[in-house]
Design a protein around this motif. Structure first.
Motif, mmCIF file in Angstrom:
data_model
loop_
_atom_site.group_PDB
_atom_site.id
_atom_site.type_symbol
_atom_site.label_atom_id
_atom_site.label_comp_id
_atom_site.label_asym_id
_atom_site.label_seq_id
_atom_site.Cartn_x
_atom_site.Cartn_y
_atom_site.Cartn_z
ATOM 1 N N UNK A 225 9.390 42.060 82.664
ATOM 2 C CA UNK A 225 9.122 42.600 83.987
ATOM 3 C C UNK A 225 9.708 41.652 85.033
ATOM 4 N N UNK A 226 10.613 42.173 85.848
ATOM 5 C CA UNK A 226 11.261 41.368 86.878
ATOM 6 C C UNK A 226 10.980 42.023 88.221
ATOM 7 N N UNK A 227 10.349 41.264 89.111
ATOM 8 C CA UNK A 227 10.091 41.770 90.452
ATOM 9 C C UNK A 227 11.287 41.415 91.324
ATOM 10 N N UNK B 188 7.687 46.193 100.034
ATOM 11 C CA UNK B 188 6.800 47.180 100.672
ATOM 12 C C UNK B 188 6.255 48.164 99.649
ATOM 13 N N UNK B 189 7.064 48.551 98.669
ATOM 14 C CA UNK B 189 6.608 49.481 97.634
ATOM 15 C C UNK B 189 5.510 48.856 96.793
ATOM 16 N N UNK B 190 5.728 47.604 96.310
ATOM 17 C CA UNK B 190 4.707 46.937 95.505
ATOM 18 C C UNK B 190 3.453 46.677 96.322
ATOM 19 N N UNK B 191 3.612 46.373 97.610
ATOM 20 C CA UNK B 191 2.454 46.172 98.476
ATOM 21 C C UNK B 191 1.609 47.438 98.548
ATOM 22 N N UNK B 192 2.251 48.593 98.653
ATOM 23 C CA UNK B 192 1.516 49.859 98.693
ATOM 24 C C UNK B 192 0.794 50.131 97.391
ATOM 25 N N UNK B 193 1.460 49.856 96.285
ATOM 26 C CA UNK B 193 0.845 50.088 94.971
ATOM 27 C C UNK B 193 -0.344 49.150 94.773
ATOM 28 N N UNK B 194 -0.203 47.873 95.124
ATOM 29 C CA UNK B 194 -1.314 46.931 94.967
ATOM 30 C C UNK B 194 -2.511 47.345 95.811
ATOM 31 N N UNK B 195 -2.279 47.846 97.033
ATOM 32 C CA UNK B 195 -3.379 48.259 97.898
ATOM 33 C C UNK B 195 -4.152 49.437 97.306
#
Length: 54
Positions: free
Chosen positions: A34-36, A44-51
């Motif tokens: 897994x590479x971020x 912004x996409x990962x921030x939305x998913x984490x929220x």
């Protein structure tokens, strides 16, 4: 390590392994790293998913 086995060296990171027993002492190993990516869109996409999961 069994006869015919091999060693694998991986860089530090997050991996998921699937170890499948075939027969006897034979197995197949698949892995995903897994590479971020560090781009504004992905941050912004990962921030939305984490929220969603907080």
């Amino acid at each position: 390590m069994s006869a015919g086995g091999a060693q694998v060296c991986l860089e530090p990171g997050v991996y998921m392994f699937l170890i499948e027993h075939l027969s006897g002492d034979r197995a197949r190993v698949d892995y995903v790293e897994f590479v971020l990516m560090d781009t504004p869109v992905e941050r912004s996409t990962w921030g939305s998913i984490k929220n969603m999961y907080r």
